[in-house]
Write a protein that holds these residues in place. Structure first.
Motif, short mmCIF file in Angstrom:
data_model
loop_
_atom_site.label_atom_id
_atom_site.label_comp_id
_atom_site.label_asym_id
_atom_site.label_seq_id
_atom_site.Cartn_x
_atom_site.Cartn_y
_atom_site.Cartn_z
N HIS A 7 0.97 -1.29 -0.10
CA HIS A 7 0.05 -0.03 -0.10
C HIS A 7 0.97 1.33 -0.05
CE1 HIS A 7 -3.48 2.55 2.08
NE2 HIS A 7 -3.29 2.95 0.89
N ASN A 9 0.45 5.35 -0.36
CA ASN A 9 -0.44 6.45 -0.23
C ASN A 9 0.34 7.69 -1.04
OD1 ASN A 9 -1.67 9.06 0.63
ND2 ASN A 9 -3.15 7.62 1.70
N LEU A 42 -2.48 6.15 7.50
CA LEU A 42 -1.27 6.21 7.06
C LEU A 42 -0.09 5.50 7.72
CD1 LEU A 42 -1.54 10.23 6.65
CD2 LEU A 42 -1.42 8.34 4.65
N CYS A 45 0.79 2.29 6.02
CA CYS A 45 1.02 2.28 4.65
C CYS A 45 2.55 1.66 4.68
CB CYS A 45 0.92 3.42 4.07
SG CYS A 45 -0.62 4.31 3.84
N VAL A 48 4.40 6.34 2.30
CA VAL A 48 3.58 7.49 2.11
C VAL A 48 4.39 8.61 1.14
CG1 VAL A 48 2.38 9.43 3.27
CG2 VAL A 48 2.49 7.18 4.36
#
Length: 302
Positions: A7, A9, A42, A45, A48
């Motif tokens: 993941h 972001n 966040l 993640c 980021v």
């Protein structure tokens, strides 16, 4: 999580932190709940990616592991980069040549207009203060009628500027809608100076991407907003213009006059913008993005 995916972001604006700067009010408990949810999301993640150092500091302050944060600045519009002509020797171009070349392509109203143009190109939303710009225009309308303010774009603040233009008799303000993409280069080059504005309370929550378009056409910039923001730091780092406080119309007017009357000051800022234009380019930013993304997933494909 079920697929074992990674993941990343890509964060352009920090929500819900930016809501107060947009005049969006909500109960304290709801704001706290949303902030906690965002911090939790966040923190989970793998990476980021933010577009400014100020945003990285804000996320670190909010509890996100700085090892998971990467700063990759935004870049100008691809169409603008395709339209840009390469110049063998920027120092050999006179300011008059730059002005005439830039002013002619994008609208008949502005052709053959010799006035010194202060350009605001892009969205004028709730996070972009205009009070000092209107105040500076009011100061300069009589002191220097050869200086004009041109706003090209859209947004909630455009109607307010139109109303104030009529109320204050500001004939040095011109409002225009968004222009065709084919004329983007001509539009941006028509500005002798570019204005960028961000509310003080929005520092760290957003970065105005119109800054990079101004730098791409090598124009001096005046940033109205917080000194600790990414836009201010870029302008200072490259000496590509000046930063003025949000509510100081007189300081803004003085800086515009300085760039209008002092050729050395204008050329120094233009050289700084030209240097910055070699740094903030799509190719390098996208390659950096791919490299960071690959660093997240490569352990799964090794």
């Amino acid at each position: 999580r079920f697929r074992g995916g990674r993941h990343i972001n890509w964060c352009h604006d920090l929500y819900p932190d930016i809501f107060p700067a947009l005049n969006v009010r909500m109960p304290y408990f709801m704001m706290g709940f949303l902030k906690a949810m965002m911090r939790r999301a966040l923190s989970r993640c793998d990476r980021v990616i933010v577009i400014g150092r100020c945003m990285a500091r804000q996320l670190t302050h909010n509890g996100v592991d700085p090892c998971h944060i990467t700063v990759i600045p935004n870049w100008p519009d691809f169409e603008l980069m395709r339209q840009l002509a390469t110049t063998a020797n920027d120092d050999a171009i006179s300011k008059e040549a730059l002005h005439v070349e830039g002013a002619k392509p994008y609208d008949e109203q502005l052709q053959n207009d010799p006035r010194f143009r202060v350009l605001y190109a892009g969205n004028l939303g709730k996070a972009h203060p205009i009070e000092s710009i209107l105040g500076a225009a009011e100061i300069l309308v009589s002191e220097h009628p050869e200086i004009e303010f041109v706003f090209v774009g859209d947004g909630p603040k455009f109607d307010e500027i139109a109303q104030q233009r009529s109320l204050r008799g500001l004939d040095n303000i011109r409002l225009m809608p968004y222009q065709p993409i084919s004329g983007l280069r001509g539009l941006l080059e028509s500005g002798d100076v570019h204005l960028i504005s961000v509310k003080e309370e929005a520092a760290g929550f957003l970065v105005p991407c119109k800054l990079y378009s101004a730098l791409a056409v090598q124009r001096p910039c005046i940033f109205i907003g917080p000194e600790q923001s990414e836009a201010a730091k870029v302008i200072h780092d490259f000496k590509a213009g000046v930063v003025v406080p949000q509510d100081d119309a007189r300081a803004l007017a003085e800086q515009i006059k300085r760039l209008r009357l002092d050729g050395d000051a204008w050329f120094d800022a233009q050289k700084g913008a030209a240097l910055a234009s070699e740094v903030f380019v799509p190719k390098d930013a996208i390659e950096a993005w791919i490299e960071r993304a690959w660093s997240v997933v490569k352990k799964d494909v090794a």
